[in-house]
Design an enzyme around this catalytic site. Structure first.
Site, PDB file in Angstrom:
ATOM      1  N   GLU A  93       2.976   0.490  -9.304  1.00  0.00           N
ATOM      2  CA  GLU A  93       3.087   1.872  -8.826  1.00  0.00           C
ATOM      3  C   GLU A  93       1.698   2.356  -8.428  1.00  0.00           C
ATOM      4  O   GLU A  93       0.759   2.269  -9.215  1.00  0.00           O
ATOM      5  CB  GLU A  93       3.680   2.768  -9.912  1.00  0.00           C
TER       6      GLU A  93
ATOM      7  N   ASP B 295      -1.852  -0.653  -5.356  1.00  0.00           N
ATOM      8  CA  ASP B 295      -1.047  -0.901  -4.163  1.00  0.00           C
ATOM      9  C   ASP B 295      -0.338  -2.235  -4.360  1.00  0.00           C
ATOM     10  O   ASP B 295      -0.945  -3.206  -4.829  1.00  0.00           O
ATOM     11  CB  ASP B 295      -1.952  -0.960  -2.929  1.00  0.00           C
TER      12      ASP B 295
ATOM     13  N   ASP C  55      11.033  -1.487  -3.563  1.00  0.00           N
ATOM     14  CA  ASP C  55      11.714  -0.213  -3.355  1.00  0.00           C
ATOM     15  C   ASP C  55      10.679   0.891  -3.205  1.00  0.00           C
ATOM     16  O   ASP C  55      10.774   1.938  -3.829  1.00  0.00           O
ATOM     17  CB  ASP C  55      12.651   0.073  -4.537  1.00  0.00           C
TER      18      ASP C  55
END
Length: 228
Positions: A96, A128, A147
């Site tokens: 995240e 990242d 996602d």
């Protein structure tokens, strides 16, 4: 949503813009509803979580032994929750980019967050996802779930376009074990994404997934690349 009143729980400014977590009362008796917005755009809430759960269940079904899993994008944790519900999963790395979002789940601003992140199988990586994949060891994961957007046509940040390109997918292929799978979520059918996957992986699948949202059926797409 005209007439709906929201209470802002938390707000932060990052180099990618504004991130806001807010809540509203449910239409029926029950817990309050959380909503996450990025730069004023709706990202997700705690009501319509069928797509996040479907990504995990559909992808997990593609791998015989998904012992080590990467989830790209924490969101409000529903994809991660579904991954952890699979007893075959021994460890799950969640990548995240927003440290503040991780903090909101860890400190209980998102109420279900602390218990979710306390699972000993979870490793949170604040980075990242492209950098995290590049740093991972070769053949170290069985499943990579992406996602971070609603597919290449609906980018949360323009920089995410590289996640649907050849170089990144080759990096993902490197960290997958034999028989490993990358699964990419998309709100729409994307021939371009299927084509790029086919340039990297020998076996590529395009799976339509029916998900119920707001009482109606809608269709999402899962793009799969499989290692031999």
């Amino acid at each position: 949503m005209g007439g709906v009143e929201y209470v802002e729980l938390a707000r932060t400014e990052t180099e990618r813009g504004e991130l806001v977590l807010r809540e509203r009362a449910p239409d029926e008796p029950g817990p309050t509803i959380l909503e996450l917005r990025a730069n004023g755009v709706f990202v997700m809430d705690t009501v319509e979580v069928g797509s996040e759960r479907a990504l995990a269940t559909a992808a997990l079904a593609l791998v015989d032994q998904p012992r080590a899993v990467v989830v790209g994008g924490l969101g409000l944790g529903f994809t991660l929750s579904e991954v952890l519900a699979d007893s075959r999963v021994e460890r799950c790395s969640v990548v995240e980019i927003e440290q503040t979002l991780v903090g909101w789940l860890r400190d209980g601003t998102v109420p279900h967050g602390p218990a979710l992140l306390a699972d000993e199988r979870v490793n949170i990586v604040v980075a990242d996802v492209a950098a995290a994949v590049a740093e991972a060891g070769p053949a170290s994961y069985d499943l990579v779930l992406l996602d971070v957007d609603n597919g290449p046509g609906y980018l949360v940040h323009e920089a995410n376009a590289e996640l649907y390109g050849t170089d990144f997918l080759r990096a993902v292929q490197r960290i997958l074990r034999p028989g490993g799978v990358v699964a990419i979520w998309s709100a729409n059918r994307s021939g371009a994404l299927a084509e790029v996957l086919s340039s990297v992986f020998d076996a590529v699948e395009e799976q339509p997934l029916d998900v119920e949202l707001q009482g109606r059926q809608t269709q999402y797409w899962l793009y799969v690349g499989r290692c031999p």
